[in-house]
Structure formats: structure tokens, C-alpha cells
Design an enzyme around this catalytic site. Structure first.
Site, PDB file in Angstrom:
ATOM      1  N   PRO A   1       0.810  -1.217   0.000  1.00 41.09           N
ATOM      2  CA  PRO A   1       0.000   0.000   0.000  1.00 41.09           C
ATOM      3  C   PRO A   1       0.849   1.275   0.000  1.00 41.09           C
ATOM      4  O   PRO A   1       0.372   2.348  -0.309  1.00 41.09           O
ATOM      5  CB  PRO A   1      -0.802  -0.099   1.309  1.00 41.09           C
ATOM      6  CG  PRO A   1      -0.741  -1.531   1.702  1.00 41.09           C
ATOM      7  CD  PRO A   1       0.557  -2.049   1.185  1.00 41.09           C
TER       8      PRO A   1
ATOM      9  N   GLU B   1       2.562  -8.056   7.954  1.00 41.02           N
ATOM     10  CA  GLU B   1       2.661  -6.586   8.030  1.00 41.02           C
ATOM     11  C   GLU B   1       3.617  -6.055   6.971  1.00 41.02           C
ATOM     12  O   GLU B   1       3.822  -4.857   6.866  1.00 41.02           O
ATOM     13  CB  GLU B   1       3.154  -6.165   9.418  1.00 41.02           C
ATOM     14  CG  GLU B   1       2.222  -6.584  10.545  1.00 41.02           C
ATOM     15  CD  GLU B   1       0.774  -6.261  10.225  1.00 41.02           C
ATOM     16  OE1 GLU B   1      -0.044  -7.190  10.170  1.00 41.02           O
ATOM     17  OE2 GLU B   1       0.471  -5.068  10.002  1.00 41.02           O
TER      18      GLU B   1
ATOM     19  N   ARG C   1      -0.702  -8.361 -21.282  1.00 41.29           N
ATOM     20  CA  ARG C   1      -1.576  -8.081 -22.411  1.00 41.29           C
ATOM     21  C   ARG C   1      -0.977  -7.045 -23.353  1.00 41.29           C
ATOM     22  O   ARG C   1      -1.461  -6.868 -24.476  1.00 41.29           O
ATOM     23  CB  ARG C   1      -2.963  -7.677 -21.967  1.00 41.29           C
ATOM     24  CG  ARG C   1      -3.047  -6.454 -21.109  1.00 41.29           C
ATOM     25  CD  ARG C   1      -4.442  -6.297 -20.554  1.00 41.29           C
ATOM     26  NE  ARG C   1      -5.418  -6.110 -21.600  1.00 41.29           N
ATOM     27  CZ  ARG C   1      -5.612  -4.968 -22.252  1.00 41.29           C
ATOM     28  NH1 ARG C   1      -4.852  -3.924 -22.004  1.00 41.29           N
ATOM     29  NH2 ARG C   1      -6.537  -4.875 -23.180  1.00 41.29           N
TER      30      ARG C   1
ATOM     31  N   ASP D   1      -7.954   0.397 -25.983  1.00 37.83           N
ATOM     32  CA  ASP D   1      -8.158   0.282 -24.544  1.00 37.83           C
ATOM     33  C   ASP D   1      -8.557   1.614 -23.952  1.00 37.83           C
ATOM     34  O   ASP D   1      -8.051   2.642 -24.372  1.00 37.83           O
ATOM     35  CB  ASP D   1      -6.810  -0.060 -23.879  1.00 37.83           C
ATOM     36  CG  ASP D   1      -6.669  -1.543 -23.671  1.00 37.83           C
ATOM     37  OD1 ASP D   1      -7.613  -2.266 -24.016  1.00 37.83           O
ATOM     38  OD2 ASP D   1      -5.612  -1.960 -23.180  1.00 37.83           O
TER      39      ASP D   1
HETATM   40  C1  LIG Z   1      -0.933  -6.734   4.816  1.00 35.07           C
HETATM   41  N1  LIG Z   1      -0.571  -5.568   4.145  1.00 35.07           N
HETATM   42  C2  LIG Z   1      -1.353  -4.390   4.347  1.00 35.07           C
HETATM   43  C3  LIG Z   1       0.644  -5.410   3.525  1.00 35.07           C
HETATM   44  C4  LIG Z   1       1.609  -4.548   4.051  1.00 35.07           C
HETATM   45  C5  LIG Z   1       2.839  -4.405   3.398  1.00 35.07           C
HETATM   46  C6  LIG Z   1       3.084  -5.113   2.236  1.00 35.07           C
HETATM   47  C7  LIG Z   1       2.126  -5.972   1.697  1.00 35.07           C
HETATM   48  C8  LIG Z   1       0.914  -6.140   2.359  1.00 35.07           C
HETATM   49  C9  LIG Z   1      -0.085  -7.087   1.753  1.00 35.07           C
HETATM   50  N2  LIG Z   1      -1.298  -6.359   1.454  1.00 35.07           N
HETATM   51  C10 LIG Z   1      -1.388  -5.480   0.414  1.00 35.07           C
HETATM   52  C11 LIG Z   1      -0.437  -5.400  -0.563  1.00 35.07           C
HETATM   53  C12 LIG Z   1      -0.617  -4.453  -1.577  1.00 35.07           C
HETATM   54  C13 LIG Z   1      -1.749  -3.643  -1.566  1.00 35.07           C
HETATM   55  C14 LIG Z   1      -1.972  -2.620  -2.640  1.00 35.07           C
HETATM   56  N3  LIG Z   1      -2.878  -1.664  -2.431  1.00 35.07           N
HETATM   57  O1  LIG Z   1      -1.316  -2.700  -3.689  1.00 35.07           O
HETATM   58  C15 LIG Z   1      -2.662  -3.774  -0.565  1.00 35.07           C
HETATM   59  N4  LIG Z   1      -2.494  -4.693   0.408  1.00 35.07           N
END
Ligand SMILES: CN(C)c1ccccc1CNc1ccc(C(N)=O)cn1
Length: 241
Positions: A84, A111, A149, A164
Site C-alpha cells: 500500500p 505486516e 496483455r 483500450d
Molecule cells: C498486509 N498488508 C497491508 C501489507 C503490508 C505491506 C506489504 C504488503 C501487504 C499485503 N497487502 C497489500 C499489498 C498491496 C496492496 C496494494 N494496495 O497494492 C494492498 N495490500
């Protein structure tokens, strides 16, 4: 194009790799996708891949050792980490990535991964959007799908990415197929006319209209980048009237 995916849950990828367009692209060897289980790179008795976070707090963090070991094998490729905290994925970023010879995607879990892996080895952290998932596997599939793709030959001759949505910075026009009338609902006459120029203009106008209504931000960006053709400007003026 070769894509390596590092994950703790390789079985999550079997459906993705064994169906439809990705399956055919793999069979035609237009792309190569290599799913690697991070756990195979642990050599302690308990095959430990994660541990509790320094500083306390809940959850677990992926340990650096297994990741440094496995990434040693892929250091010539562009190393991507899905999280994220990453740069939001856009079609332009996908286009750039599709030009790489080889990329390696680390699917994070728990995490996340030890920051030293990111600092030392990750070239690009990517988020597929502002929401939280249980793991980075689906983002890894989404990135792989979007890149694949764009590889020549993958979409075959029927579909092509030139039309697209996002490819030309606009949303897609409406699509219809047989029957020409269903439950009294008709297909726009112009699409049945066989008049290709009129159809092309109708589609372009519908794309601009939809983008104007649903995603004015995309229109702004297209205008800023001066990516509007004279026709598109004319159609936009008609829509605004
Ligand atoms: C557990 N989490 C929050 C986490 C924390 C850090 C890394 C990966 C994760 C795995 N989760 C993800 C991964 C990507 C996305 C995105 N938006 O690309 C959303 N969540």
C-alpha cells in the site's frame, strides 16, 4: 518478457496461470512466469520466513535472510514490491514495465517485509490502489496481467489494446453485440450502418462524453499534456454545448 513472482502462497497462482489469455501466452512462450516459494529459501529447521516486529505491535514481518537469498538469483531483473506504500499503478507505469526484459515481483504478506530488503534491493514499490489486502499476491497477478496483455501477440488479432480505455487517456466507448434488439432495447443505429467513419466518430465522441462525465480528471490530464487531436477538441466542444 520474464516475470518472477516471489510468494509464500504459490498455489494461489495456479488458476491465474492455467486459464485464458495468460495460459495461451505461456504456451506460445510470449511470456515466461516463474512462481517461487520464498519458503524454499529458508534453511533452518523450522523454515522460518517471518518473525515478530522489533518495537512490538501486532503481526509478523517477513525476515530479511530468505529474501536476500532468493533475490540474489534475480538481481539482474527489475525488483518490484507490491504494498500500500507504493507508487499507484497506472496504464503508463504498466507500459513502462512491459518494456523490461525481466521483472521480479515480491508479494508481501503479514505486516510486510523487513525494510532493509526494500532499501537495498527493491527498485520500485507499487500499490494497485488505496486499499488494504491480505497479501501482495493479487497485486502481483494484476501487475502481471496488465503487463502481459501489452506483450505483442498476447492479445491475438481480435482484441487489441489500441482502443483500450486509458490507452488513449480516455474511458472506453459503449459496446454492443447481437441481437440488435433485446427486450425492446435497441443498439444505436450508427453501429448498424456499416458507415465506418461515422462509427469511429460516434465511438470517439462517446469516449470523450463518458470521460467528461465520469472522470473529468483524465480529461484535464489529457488537455495538460496537449494530447488532444483536433477531432477530439471539436467533439468535446459539441459535448459541452
Ligand atoms: C498486509 N498488508 C497491508 C501489507 C503490508 C505491506 C506489504 C504488503 C501487504 C499485503 N497487502 C497489500 C499489498 C498491496 C496492496 C496494494 N494496495 O497494492 C494492498 N495490500
Amino acid at each position: 518478457m520474464k516475470i518472477n513472482i516471489l510468494t509464500l502462497f504459490p498455489d494461489m497462482f495456479s488458476g491465474f496461470l492455467n486459464e485464458s489469455i495468460i495460459k495461451r501466452a505461456l504456451e506460445k512462450e510470449l511470456i515466461k512466469i516463474n512462481v517461487i516459494n520464498i519458503r524454499d529459501f529458508t534453511f533452518d529447521k523450522h523454515k522460518q520466513v517471518d518473525d515478530t516486529p522489533f518495537g512490538g505491535g501486532g503481526g509478523m514481518v517477513l525476515k530479511p535472510e530468505p529474501l536476500f537469498r532468493v533475490l540474489e538469483k534475480f538481481k539482474k531483473s527489475k525488483i518490484i514490491y507490491t504494498s500500500p506504500q507504493g507508487k499507484t499503478l497506472t496504464q503508463n507505469l504498466v507500459k513502462d514495465l512491459s518494456k523490461e526484459k525481466e521483472i521480479t515481483i515480491i508479494a508481501g504478506h503479514y505486516e510486510g517485509i523487513d525494510e532493509r530488503v526494500i532499501e537495498e534491493l527493491v527498485d520500485l514499490e507499487i500499490s494497485i490502489g488505496d486499499y488494504v489486502l491480505t497479501g501482495g499476491e493479487l497485486p502481483a497477478m494484476i501487475i502481471t496481467d496488465a503487463i502481459s496483455r501489452l506483450i505483442p501477440g498476447v492479445l491475438g488479432n481480435t482484441a487489441s489494446y489500441e482502443n483500450d480505455s486509458f490507452y488513449n487517456g480516455l474511458l472506453d466507448y459503449p459496446h454492443y453485440t447481437r441481437p440488435a434488439e433485446y427486450n425492446g432495447l435497441k443498439v444505436p443505429e450508427v453501429l448498424l450502418s456499416g458507415h465506418h467513419k461515422n462509427i469511429e466518430i460516434w465511438r470517439k465522441k462517446e469516449s470523450i462524453k463518458r470521460t467528461y462525465i465520469r472522470r473529468p480528471d483524465l480529461l484535464e490530464k489529457k488537455l495538460e499534456n496537449k494530447e488532444f487531436s483536433k477531432l477530439e477538441i471539436k467533439l468535446l466542444d459539441e459535448i459541452k454545448k
